[in-house]
Design a protein around this motif. Structure first.
Motif, PDB file in Angstrom:
ATOM      1  N   UNK A  86       0.834  -1.195   0.000  1.00 22.81           N
ATOM      2  CA  UNK A  86       0.000   0.000   0.000  1.00 22.81           C
ATOM      3  C   UNK A  86       0.870   1.247   0.000  1.00 22.81           C
ATOM      4  N   UNK A  87       0.599   2.165  -0.919  1.00 24.65           N
ATOM      5  CA  UNK A  87       1.300   3.441  -0.945  1.00 24.65           C
ATOM      6  C   UNK A  87       0.744   4.360   0.133  1.00 24.65           C
ATOM      7  N   UNK A  88       1.583   5.258   0.642  1.00 24.92           N
ATOM      8  CA  UNK A  88       1.150   6.267   1.609  1.00 24.92           C
ATOM      9  C   UNK A  88       0.735   7.499   0.822  1.00 24.92           C
ATOM     10  N   UNK A  89      -0.559   7.806   0.857  1.00 33.65           N
ATOM     11  CA  UNK A  89      -1.102   8.878   0.017  1.00 33.65           C
ATOM     12  C   UNK A  89      -1.700   9.982   0.891  1.00 33.65           C
ATOM     13  N   UNK A  90      -0.847  10.930   1.299  1.00 33.77           N
ATOM     14  CA  UNK A  90      -1.327  12.053   2.105  1.00 33.77           C
ATOM     15  C   UNK A  90      -2.118  13.040   1.243  1.00 33.77           C
ATOM     16  N   UNK A  91      -2.088  12.881  -0.066  1.00 35.11           N
ATOM     17  CA  UNK A  91      -2.841  13.756  -0.953  1.00 35.11           C
ATOM     18  C   UNK A  91      -4.312  13.406  -1.076  1.00 35.11           C
TER      19      UNK A  91
END
Length: 304
Positions: free
Chosen positions: A57-62
């Protein structure tokens, strides 16, 4: 900015989280649980265990909500439910699923609620990183999230109930809508470009340095730079877009210079714009030399 920005506002349900107790390197922080922070197509990601199976899983703060690929959801045998739109009818191409007992290294989520989307076409076209999904910022609500890029460590606190300190200079986090009709996204103060303060979105899925939006060009004295005709394709933003590329004399955070002579980007015709509600977007090329901390309880942001 991120691939699902306009649609992830459909499902903004915070998870329940428990974490293992391990000491933090910073005495001002509460204990953090840890996991390995990896790089997926140049973006931060973690390995997770869902239903006894490993996913990345990518970390997507956007983006607000966690996202899971349809392929992974089907492999996990998850029960999928429709996502209702404003008219009460199901939104085509979007479903939702609840996953219990999610492990990310020492971090234990009792429950995560994912948007489920077929990512296969975007991954094949290389407009989305080769991952099984993402963890949006709502995953970390009321917690401290630390992305130590150089050390390759993901850190996360338990839900906080009392204020905590921050390390040196801190920016102030606000959840500002991306445009007048978009979902709330993570923005912070504290950054500067050529010595002038800016309010920016922090987007871990933007592979560039700093993007300045058209409404802020003149006030920041960047009119000449914004006239650049040199373009660069940014694969994982807005489904893949061209941006105009120039150069910043200096990008700073507080009194710290974080980059000199760095690439500076301006919006091409297909870049989604935030209607002048903030100045720009900071991405991975600025963040990755640092230990980046988001305090989502006290709404503070800083770089070490």
């Amino acid at each position: 900015m991120s691939p699902f920005l306009r649609l992830c506002a459909l499902l903004l349900v915070p998870p329940v989280l428990s974490v293992a107790q391990t000491p933090s390197a910073s005495v001002s922080l509460p204990p953090l649980a840890h996991a390995k922070l990896s790089s997926c197509d140049g973006l931060p990601c973690v390995d997770a265990v869902l239903g006894g199976k490993h996913v990345r899983l990518a970390i997507d703060i956007g983006d607000p909500s966690p996202v899971l690929s349809l392929k992974a959801a089907l492999a996990l045998g998850l029960t999928l439910q429709p996502v209702p739109g404003a008219d009460g009818k199901p939104v085509a191409g979007y479903q939702k699923a609840v996953v219990n007992n999610v492990a990310v290294g020492d971090v234990k989520f009792d429950e995560l609620k994912f948007l489920v989307i077929d990512l296969s076409s975007a991954i094949n076209k290389k407009t989305f990183p080769d991952v099984d999904g993402t963890l949006g910022y709502k995953t970390f609500e009321n917690r401290i999230l630390q992305l130590d890029y150089p050390a390759g460590v993901f850190g996360l606190s338990q839900p906080l109930t009392a204020p905590t300190g921050c390390s040196g200079f801190c920016g102030d986090i606000s959840l500002i809508t991306f445009g007048h009709h978009g979902p709330p996204i993570v923005t912070t103060t504290g950054f500067t470009v050529n010595g002038k303060p800016i309010a920016v979105q922090v987007d871990t899925m933007f592979t560039g340095t700093l993007l300045i939006y058209p409404t802020s060009v003149e006030k920041l004295g960047l009119t000449t730079e914004a006239q650049s005709k040199t373009s660069k394709y940014i694969a994982f933003t807005d489904g893949g877009v061209d941006m105009f590329k120039s150069q910043a004399k200096q990008i700073g955070f507080g009194s710290k210079t974080v980059a000199t002579g760095a690439a500076l980007y301006f919006a091409g015709p297909k870049v989604h714009l935030p209607d002048g509600l903030f100045d720009g977007t900071v991405g991975a090329d600025v963040l990755e030399p640092y230990k980046v901390t988001f305090n989502f309880h006290d709404n503070k942001f800083w770089l070490d």
